[in-house]
Design a protein around this motif. Sequence first.
Motif, mmCIF file in Angstrom:
data_model
loop_
_atom_site.group_PDB
_atom_site.id
_atom_site.type_symbol
_atom_site.label_atom_id
_atom_site.label_comp_id
_atom_site.label_asym_id
_atom_site.label_seq_id
_atom_site.Cartn_x
_atom_site.Cartn_y
_atom_site.Cartn_z
ATOM 1 N N PHE A 8 0.846 -1.368 0.123
ATOM 2 C CA PHE A 8 -0.017 0.142 -0.118
ATOM 3 C C PHE A 8 0.887 1.423 0.086
ATOM 4 O O PHE A 8 0.508 2.371 -0.626
ATOM 5 N N LYS A 9 1.909 1.241 0.728
ATOM 6 C CA LYS A 9 2.999 2.221 0.525
ATOM 7 C C LYS A 9 3.585 2.576 -0.973
ATOM 8 O O LYS A 9 3.343 3.465 -1.338
ATOM 9 N N ILE A 10 3.881 1.508 -1.357
ATOM 10 C CA ILE A 10 4.481 1.357 -2.756
ATOM 11 C C ILE A 10 3.309 2.006 -3.844
ATOM 12 O O ILE A 10 3.648 2.875 -4.543
ATOM 13 N N ILE A 11 1.966 1.601 -3.405
ATOM 14 C CA ILE A 11 1.113 2.211 -4.454
ATOM 15 C C ILE A 11 0.851 3.300 -4.106
ATOM 16 O O ILE A 11 0.588 4.421 -5.312
ATOM 17 N N GLY A 12 0.811 3.951 -3.001
ATOM 18 C CA GLY A 12 0.688 5.460 -2.732
ATOM 19 C C GLY A 12 1.733 6.236 -3.273
ATOM 20 O O GLY A 12 1.650 7.412 -3.797
ATOM 21 N N LEU A 13 3.117 5.703 -3.216
ATOM 22 C CA LEU A 13 4.087 6.566 -3.861
ATOM 23 C C LEU A 13 3.966 6.610 -5.088
ATOM 24 O O LEU A 13 4.327 7.740 -5.674
ATOM 25 N N ASN A 14 3.558 5.562 -5.544
ATOM 26 C CA ASN A 14 3.506 5.629 -7.036
ATOM 27 C C ASN A 14 2.569 6.446 -7.779
ATOM 28 O O ASN A 14 2.705 7.178 -8.803
ATOM 29 N N VAL A 15 1.088 6.418 -7.177
ATOM 30 C CA VAL A 15 0.255 7.376 -7.483
ATOM 31 C C VAL A 15 0.575 8.677 -7.382
ATOM 32 O O VAL A 15 0.269 9.348 -8.489
ATOM 33 N N LYS A 16 1.232 9.060 -6.188
ATOM 34 C CA LYS A 16 1.550 10.410 -6.047
ATOM 35 C C LYS A 16 2.811 10.921 -7.277
ATOM 36 O O LYS A 16 2.620 11.838 -7.764
ATOM 37 N N ALA A 17 3.621 9.883 -7.504
ATOM 38 C CA ALA A 17 4.832 10.307 -8.509
ATOM 39 C C ALA A 17 4.156 10.319 -9.667
ATOM 40 O O ALA A 17 4.669 11.309 -10.646
ATOM 41 N N TYR A 18 3.491 9.437 -10.093
ATOM 42 C CA TYR A 18 2.665 9.634 -11.564
ATOM 43 C C TYR A 18 1.914 10.887 -11.681
ATOM 44 O O TYR A 18 1.624 11.344 -12.928
ATOM 45 N N ARG A 19 1.095 11.035 -10.551
ATOM 46 C CA ARG A 19 0.173 12.263 -10.472
ATOM 47 C C ARG A 19 1.008 13.554 -10.672
ATOM 48 O O ARG A 19 0.771 14.367 -11.647
ATOM 49 N N LYS A 20 2.164 13.598 -9.988
ATOM 50 C CA LYS A 20 3.125 14.837 -10.198
ATOM 51 C C LYS A 20 3.481 14.870 -11.595
ATOM 52 O O LYS A 20 3.536 16.035 -12.225
ATOM 53 N N LYS A 21 3.965 13.717 -12.100
ATOM 54 C CA LYS A 21 4.766 13.653 -13.413
ATOM 55 C C LYS A 21 3.680 14.208 -14.466
ATOM 56 O O LYS A 21 4.049 14.731 -15.420
ATOM 57 N N ALA A 22 2.346 13.751 -14.222
ATOM 58 C CA ALA A 22 1.207 14.336 -14.945
ATOM 59 C C ALA A 22 0.975 15.654 -14.746
ATOM 60 O O ALA A 22 -0.026 16.202 -15.780
ATOM 61 N N GLY A 23 1.441 16.439 -13.885
ATOM 62 C CA GLY A 23 1.029 17.722 -13.495
ATOM 63 C C GLY A 23 -0.175 17.988 -12.977
ATOM 64 O O GLY A 23 -1.050 19.037 -13.352
ATOM 65 N N LEU A 24 -1.006 17.026 -12.528
ATOM 66 C CA LEU A 24 -2.131 17.146 -12.023
ATOM 67 C C LEU A 24 -2.216 17.331 -10.452
ATOM 68 O O LEU A 24 -1.311 16.684 -9.717
ATOM 69 N N THR A 25 -3.273 17.781 -10.017
ATOM 70 C CA THR A 25 -3.608 18.102 -8.367
ATOM 71 C C THR A 25 -4.490 16.725 -8.013
ATOM 72 O O THR A 25 -4.832 16.035 -9.130
ATOM 73 N N GLN A 26 -4.388 16.566 -6.780
ATOM 74 C CA GLN A 26 -5.042 15.440 -6.194
ATOM 75 C C GLN A 26 -6.696 15.633 -6.886
ATOM 76 O O GLN A 26 -7.418 14.781 -7.421
ATOM 77 N N GLN A 27 -7.270 16.942 -6.611
ATOM 78 C CA GLN A 27 -8.398 17.215 -7.242
ATOM 79 C C GLN A 27 -8.718 17.087 -8.741
ATOM 80 O O GLN A 27 -9.621 16.258 -9.003
#
Length: 77
Positions: A8-27
Motif C-alpha cells: 500500500f505504501k508502494i502504491i501510494g508513492l507511485n500514484v503520487k509520483a505519476y500524478r505529479k509527473k502528469a502535472g495534476l493536483t489530487q482534485q
Amino acid sequence: MEKHTDIFKIIGLNVKAYRKKAGLTQQELADKFSGDRSKISDIEHGKEDFMFSTLLDIAEGLNVDVKKLFVPIKKDN
C-alpha cells in the motif's frame, strides 16, 4: 493486515509520483473519474481502505498501466 502495509505504501508513492509527473493536483485526478480528492490523498498516504476499481480508475486517469502502480519506481541517480 500489517504484512500488506508495504504494497500500500508502494502504491501510494507511485500514484503520487505519476500524478505529479502528469502535472495534476489530487482534485484534478479525482475529477477525471468522478472520484473524491480525499480518497486520492488516503491512497497516496498508504491507507489500505480502497476498492481495486478505484485503483483502475486512477491508473486510467494517469494514463499508466495499473501494474506499474504495484512496482517501486526506480530513481535515476
